[in-house]
Design a protein around this motif. Structure first.
Motif, PDB file in Angstrom:
ATOM      1  N   ASP A 293      96.243   6.317 -43.423  1.00 40.96           N
ATOM      2  CA  ASP A 293      96.259   5.934 -42.100  1.00 40.96           C
ATOM      3  C   ASP A 293      96.921   7.156 -41.351  1.00 40.96           C
ATOM      4  O   ASP A 293      97.872   7.630 -41.683  1.00 40.96           O
ATOM      5  N   ASP A 294      96.144   7.423 -40.208  1.00 37.23           N
ATOM      6  CA  ASP A 294      96.829   8.476 -39.363  1.00 37.23           C
ATOM      7  C   ASP A 294      97.684   7.965 -38.444  1.00 37.23           C
ATOM      8  O   ASP A 294      97.790   6.879 -37.915  1.00 37.23           O
ATOM      9  N   ILE A 295      98.734   8.913 -38.069  1.00 37.65           N
ATOM     10  CA  ILE A 295      99.604   8.573 -37.231  1.00 37.65           C
ATOM     11  C   ILE A 295      99.193   9.225 -35.675  1.00 37.65           C
ATOM     12  O   ILE A 295      98.884  10.314 -35.374  1.00 37.65           O
ATOM     13  N   ILE A 296      99.135   8.333 -34.665  1.00 38.99           N
ATOM     14  CA  ILE A 296      98.494   8.838 -33.434  1.00 38.99           C
ATOM     15  C   ILE A 296      99.762   9.256 -32.590  1.00 38.99           C
ATOM     16  O   ILE A 296      99.669  10.384 -32.129  1.00 38.99           O
ATOM     17  N   GLY A 297     100.945   8.800 -32.837  1.00 38.39           N
ATOM     18  CA  GLY A 297     102.110   9.297 -32.203  1.00 38.39           C
ATOM     19  C   GLY A 297     103.417   8.238 -32.424  1.00 38.39           C
ATOM     20  O   GLY A 297     103.163   7.507 -32.970  1.00 38.39           O
ATOM     21  N   LYS A 298     104.454   8.716 -31.730  1.00 40.13           N
ATOM     22  CA  LYS A 298     105.441   7.792 -31.822  1.00 40.13           C
ATOM     23  C   LYS A 298     106.520   7.748 -30.476  1.00 40.13           C
ATOM     24  O   LYS A 298     106.349   8.794 -29.751  1.00 40.13           O
ATOM     25  N   VAL A 299     107.318   6.902 -30.332  1.00 39.30           N
ATOM     26  CA  VAL A 299     108.450   6.964 -29.469  1.00 39.30           C
ATOM     27  C   VAL A 299     109.677   6.587 -30.307  1.00 39.30           C
ATOM     28  O   VAL A 299     109.611   6.098 -31.138  1.00 39.30           O
TER      29      VAL A 299
END
Length: 121
Positions: A59-65
């Motif tokens: 699975d790819d990481i789109i982004g984070k907060v």
């Protein structure tokens, strides 16, 4: 294909504690999920990762907060609103934001985190 299969993972101090449902084939997922979990007294941060589920590979990481303990202390009634995603991999460009509600309930001895993962775009 111009779409993703997004889901979120909520981590407290790098320990995954929540995984939302996957919303298939969209760039504007709506989850509307609310969770309540125990908080350790010495926690440092809460991170929400937006992921893209991929059946054929990792699975790819789109982004984070990342919401720090200090940020939560500045919002005693909790934080609610849109937050811009930041990159996890410095070589990847990230666009998008996530709509969250996060609040700490209870007293010092027995605190709980209420986290609502609402939607993203």
């Amino acid at each position: 294909t111009g779409s993703s299969d997004p889901y979120c993972i909520v981590k407290i101090d790098d320990e995954a504690i929540i995984r939302t449902a996957t919303v298939w084939k969209t760039l504007s997922p709506f989850w509307g999920e609310e969770y309540e979990v125990q908080l350790q007294p010495g926690f440092h941060s809460i991170s929400i990762y937006v992921m893209d589920e991929d059946a054929l590979s990792r699975d790819d990481i789109i982004g984070k907060v990342c919401i720090t303990r200090d940020m939560l202390a500045e919002h005693p009634k909790g934080y609610s609103g849109w937050m811009s995603l930041s990159e996890v991999d410095p070589d990847e460009e990230v666009q998008g934001e996530i709509h969250l509600r996060v609040e700490v309930l209870g007293s010092q001895g027995s605190r709980r985190l209420r986290c609502s993962v609402l939607e993203a775009r």
